[in-house]
Design an enzyme around this catalytic site. Structure first.
Site, PDB file in Angstrom:
ATOM      1  N   SER A   1       0.720  -1.274   0.017  1.00  0.00           N
ATOM      2  CA  SER A   1      -0.083  -0.022  -0.015  1.00  0.00           C
ATOM      3  C   SER A   1       0.715   1.289   0.016  1.00  0.00           C
ATOM      4  CB  SER A   1      -0.923  -0.018   1.106  1.00  0.00           C
ATOM      5  OG  SER A   1      -0.024   0.006   2.496  1.00  0.00           O
TER       6      SER A   1
ATOM      7  N   TRP B   1       2.478   3.535  -5.152  1.00  0.00           N
ATOM      8  CA  TRP B   1       2.123   2.826  -6.533  1.00  0.00           C
ATOM      9  C   TRP B   1       1.050   1.630  -6.316  1.00  0.00           C
ATOM     10  CZ3 TRP B   1       1.144   3.206 -11.084  1.00  0.00           C
ATOM     11  CH2 TRP B   1       1.685   2.661 -12.163  1.00  0.00           C
TER      12      TRP B   1
ATOM     13  N   LYS C   1       9.635  -2.248  -9.365  1.00  0.00           N
ATOM     14  CA  LYS C   1      11.049  -2.173 -10.241  1.00  0.00           C
ATOM     15  C   LYS C   1      12.187  -2.145  -9.311  1.00  0.00           C
ATOM     16  CE  LYS C   1       8.220   0.730 -13.210  1.00  0.00           C
ATOM     17  NZ  LYS C   1       7.971   2.284 -13.622  1.00  0.00           N
TER      18      LYS C   1
ATOM     19  N   SER D   1       5.619   5.926 -15.232  1.00  0.00           N
ATOM     20  CA  SER D   1       4.239   5.907 -14.479  1.00  0.00           C
ATOM     21  C   SER D   1       4.467   6.326 -13.220  1.00  0.00           C
ATOM     22  CB  SER D   1       3.753   4.382 -14.473  1.00  0.00           C
ATOM     23  OG  SER D   1       4.564   3.590 -14.242  1.00  0.00           O
TER      24      SER D   1
ATOM     25  N   LYS E   1      17.148   1.702 -15.080  1.00  0.00           N
ATOM     26  CA  LYS E   1      17.090   2.998 -15.313  1.00  0.00           C
ATOM     27  C   LYS E   1      16.941   3.791 -14.089  1.00  0.00           C
ATOM     28  CE  LYS E   1      12.833   2.986 -13.595  1.00  0.00           C
ATOM     29  NZ  LYS E   1      11.961   3.771 -12.677  1.00  0.00           N
TER      30      LYS E   1
ATOM     31  N   THR F   1      11.990   8.906 -15.030  1.00  0.00           N
ATOM     32  CA  THR F   1      12.588   8.935 -13.867  1.00  0.00           C
ATOM     33  C   THR F   1      14.020   9.965 -13.916  1.00  0.00           C
ATOM     34  OG1 THR F   1      12.026   6.870 -13.792  1.00  0.00           O
ATOM     35  CG2 THR F   1      13.564   7.247 -12.352  1.00  0.00           C
TER      36      THR F   1
END
Length: 326
Positions: free
Chosen positions: A8, A11, A105, A133, A186, A243
């Site tokens: 939670s 994201w 990620k 995102s 990234k 990012t």
């Protein structure tokens, strides 16, 4: 349908809001009961996503079995350091073929996060979703595009339909390795872009870091059996742009603080969220040595973070490397 979202943070909360907006019954799992109680009381994640109302169709719970039982999709949004612990907690409640889609990620050592879930829950159907995102933008309906990767075309298209809406466009891929590595690596380059800005350098420097950083990601990813073209897509170049240039990015913010002279310890305390680029820098450095791939930016990021190298010295060493072709 019933969808479980495990984690939670910002994201996980944003994805829960998006999926609830499509008419699904979403069960949002929190690590601790106190956090669950706050979410149920406030109907808002005030710490990570302030100002975004949680629809009533989101059930916030600390009961893993209650969340997962009967869910057609289990979305995992745990930070990389907590991935294995989360997978172990999930494992008793997953049934064979149940669809898990990881949206986090990062790496666990040299393992991709889907490999961690697969090692702990081998009976599940595991996919990954990645791309540029920011949670803050997704939760507010800002147009966003991502890619979902699965070994099965049927599963990829099922997840595409489940997540896609007028503000969230989803593409499919069968290159899980490339999509996952792009989303993880990234973060290291984004950290470096932040360091560059923190040092007071300009757009030229940041553009060089992003461009040459993408070349390193592609070389390393290809050596690990990803398709080179994947890194030119949403989970590679797209995610690297967002990012590495946005103040919404915790990796960029952390890098900027380090570049301005703050210690790594103080930086992580100030950002107050998991900075995946720090963990991934060590993993990426070890992977580049394992696969004998030249990654000078990643190497110098490692030295800044873990060996105390001065960022200005790192930039000078990168700029004065031997001549080569692009």
């Amino acid at each position: 349908m019933k969808i479980a979202v495990i984690g939670s943070g910002g994201w996980g909360t944003a994805i829960s809001v998006l999926l609830a907006g499509k008419g699904n019954d979403v069960y949002l799992w929190s690590w601790i009961q106190e956090e669950t109680d706050r979410l149920n009381r406030d109907r808002e994640n005030k710490e990570f996503l302030p100002g975004v109302r949680l629809p009533e169709s989101i059930v916030c719970s600390h009961d893993m079995e209650k969340c997962i039982n009967g869910a057609e999709i289990v979305v995992t949004a745990a930070p990389s350091p907590a991935t294995r612990t989360t997978a172990k907690q999930m494992a008793p409640y997953i049934v064979p073929g149940q669809k898990i889609v990881n949206i986090s990620k990062g790496l666990e050592g040299e393992l991709r996060l889907s490999e961690v879930y697969r090692s702990e829950i081998p009976e599940a159907d595991i996919s990954v979703l990645s791309g540029p995102s920011h949670a803050e933008e997704v939760s507010r309906g800002i147009p966003t595009t991502v890619v979902v990767a699965s070994e099965s075309k049927e599963t990829a298209e099922f997840l595409q339909d489940a997540f896609m809406c007028p503000t969230f466009r989803v593409y499919t891929s069968d290159d899980i390795i490339g999509v996952e590595l792009g989303g993880a690596l990234k973060n290291v380059i984004a950290l470096c872009a932040g360091i560059s800005d923190g040092l007071g350098y300009g757009d030229n420097t940041k553009a060089a870091l992003i461009t040459r950083g993408l070349a390193e990601i592609t070389r390393l990813g290809t050596a690990m059996n990803a398709r080179p073209a994947t890194f030119s897509g949403l989970s590679g170049l797209g995610d690297l742009i967002v990012t590495g240039t946005s103040k919404l990015s915790r990796n960029y913010r952390a890098g900027s603080l380090i570049g301005s002279g703050m210690t790594l310890e103080d930086t992580l305390e100030k950002v107050h969220m998991v900075v995946e680029g720090v963990n991934t820098a060590g993993a990426a450095y070890n992977l580049s040595r394992k696969y004998n791939v030249e990654t000078p930016i990643i190497e110098h990021a490692y030295k800044i973070l873990f060996e105390g190298m001065d960022p200005r010295e790192a930039v000078n060493m990168l700029m004065t490397r031997r001549k080569t072709v692009e």
